[in-house]
Design a protein around this motif. Sequence first.
Motif, short mmCIF file in Angstrom:
data_model
loop_
_atom_site.label_atom_id
_atom_site.label_comp_id
_atom_site.label_asym_id
_atom_site.label_seq_id
_atom_site.Cartn_x
_atom_site.Cartn_y
_atom_site.Cartn_z
N ARG A 145 -14.01 -3.81 0.20
CA ARG A 145 -14.25 -3.04 -1.02
C ARG A 145 -15.71 -3.20 -1.41
O ARG A 145 -16.21 -4.30 -1.58
CB ARG A 145 -13.37 -3.55 -2.16
CG ARG A 145 -11.93 -3.32 -1.92
CD ARG A 145 -11.15 -3.79 -3.11
NE ARG A 145 -9.79 -4.10 -2.67
CZ ARG A 145 -8.85 -4.49 -3.47
NH1 ARG A 145 -9.07 -4.66 -4.75
NH2 ARG A 145 -7.65 -4.74 -3.01
N SER A 169 -17.81 1.88 -5.46
CA SER A 169 -17.04 3.11 -5.39
C SER A 169 -17.96 4.28 -5.08
O SER A 169 -19.16 4.24 -5.36
CB SER A 169 -16.35 3.35 -6.73
OG SER A 169 -15.40 2.35 -6.98
N GLY A 212 -4.00 5.48 -10.47
CA GLY A 212 -4.92 4.40 -10.11
C GLY A 212 -5.68 3.90 -11.32
O GLY A 212 -5.84 2.69 -11.51
N TRP A 255 -12.73 2.98 -6.00
CA TRP A 255 -12.28 4.20 -5.33
C TRP A 255 -13.29 4.60 -4.25
O TRP A 255 -14.47 4.31 -4.36
CB TRP A 255 -12.09 5.35 -6.32
CG TRP A 255 -13.34 5.72 -7.07
CD1 TRP A 255 -13.79 5.16 -8.24
CD2 TRP A 255 -14.31 6.70 -6.72
NE1 TRP A 255 -14.97 5.73 -8.62
CE2 TRP A 255 -15.32 6.70 -7.71
CE3 TRP A 255 -14.44 7.60 -5.66
CZ2 TRP A 255 -16.42 7.54 -7.68
CZ3 TRP A 255 -15.54 8.45 -5.62
CH2 TRP A 255 -16.50 8.42 -6.63
N MET A 278 0.84 -1.19 0.00
CA MET A 278 0.00 0.00 0.00
C MET A 278 0.88 1.23 0.00
O MET A 278 1.86 1.30 0.75
CB MET A 278 -0.90 0.02 1.23
CG MET A 278 -1.97 -1.02 1.21
SD MET A 278 -3.02 -0.86 2.65
CE MET A 278 -2.95 -2.54 3.25
N ILE A 283 -3.40 5.33 -1.10
CA ILE A 283 -4.20 6.04 -0.10
C ILE A 283 -3.61 7.43 0.08
O ILE A 283 -2.43 7.56 0.43
CB ILE A 283 -4.22 5.28 1.24
CG1 ILE A 283 -4.74 3.85 1.01
CG2 ILE A 283 -5.06 6.03 2.26
CD1 ILE A 283 -4.40 2.89 2.11
N ILE A 307 -8.00 5.54 -2.39
CA ILE A 307 -8.80 6.09 -1.30
C ILE A 307 -8.25 7.47 -1.00
O ILE A 307 -7.03 7.65 -0.88
CB ILE A 307 -8.74 5.21 -0.04
CG1 ILE A 307 -9.34 3.83 -0.32
CG2 ILE A 307 -9.48 5.89 1.13
CD1 ILE A 307 -9.25 2.85 0.83
N PRO A 318 -6.76 0.43 -6.75
CA PRO A 318 -7.77 1.13 -5.95
C PRO A 318 -7.19 2.38 -5.29
O PRO A 318 -6.02 2.38 -4.88
CB PRO A 318 -8.17 0.11 -4.89
CG PRO A 318 -7.78 -1.21 -5.44
CD PRO A 318 -6.56 -0.95 -6.29
N GLU A 357 -1.31 -2.58 -4.13
CA GLU A 357 -2.70 -3.01 -3.90
C GLU A 357 -3.63 -1.84 -3.64
O GLU A 357 -4.82 -1.92 -3.90
CB GLU A 357 -2.75 -3.96 -2.71
CG GLU A 357 -1.97 -5.24 -2.94
CD GLU A 357 -1.94 -6.07 -1.69
OE1 GLU A 357 -3.02 -6.56 -1.28
OE2 GLU A 357 -0.86 -6.22 -1.10
N PHE A 358 -3.11 -0.75 -3.09
CA PHE A 358 -3.90 0.44 -2.80
C PHE A 358 -3.01 1.67 -2.86
O PHE A 358 -1.84 1.62 -2.48
CB PHE A 358 -4.49 0.40 -1.38
CG PHE A 358 -5.85 -0.20 -1.28
CD1 PHE A 358 -6.98 0.56 -1.53
CD2 PHE A 358 -5.99 -1.52 -0.94
CE1 PHE A 358 -8.24 -0.01 -1.44
CE2 PHE A 358 -7.25 -2.11 -0.85
CZ PHE A 358 -8.38 -1.33 -1.11
N ILE A 383 -10.41 -0.58 2.97
CA ILE A 383 -9.34 -1.46 2.50
C ILE A 383 -9.80 -2.91 2.61
O ILE A 383 -9.63 -3.71 1.70
CB ILE A 383 -8.04 -1.25 3.30
CG1 ILE A 383 -7.42 0.11 2.96
CG2 ILE A 383 -7.05 -2.38 3.05
CD1 ILE A 383 -6.28 0.51 3.89
#
Length: 163
Positions: free
Chosen positions: A149, A152, A91, A121, A2, A70, A99, A97, A67-68, A146
């Motif tokens: 999911r 969005s 992204g 998202w 992340m 943020i 955030i 994904p 994976e993310f 996280i």
Amino acid sequence: MMVIAGAQSLLGRALVAKLNNQNFNYLVLADENQSDNEEWLADALYWHKVSNSDLPNWIEQNAEEIEFIICCSLITNKSKSTQFNSLWKSGYQHQIPVIGIGTSEKKVKEIILDNQPPFFWTILLTENLKTKPEVSSVAQAIYYYIRNRQNSGLRTLDKVPSE
């Protein structure tokens, strides 16, 4: 892994602590100030640090492992909007994904309506992040999204389901 942009912020620190508590340690911490004063990292478990200016290239080179993304910096001004817009585009490009945190639904919609979205998202809308309970609530909400999911969208803290 992340990527935590705005990792040195109060929210970034709280999120890193929350993730570390849940044994998420494969984290990349990004922030504006990669200074020698790194006391804020004393208790953090992470894999790598990167400056905000290097972050877009770093994401490009490591996208397959991410994976993310943020963004813990509030989308409050042109600089923060530009940073979030860049992360949003990364992204989408790499189907990672995203955030984010915003204070103004209008500012957030300017970004999300002008660009293709990532496949997942969530943007949490909050008034401010000035007290520890507010910051803790937002960190908990990010952790929830996280782990769970869902569709969005824009979310407010009062609409985040509890685990």
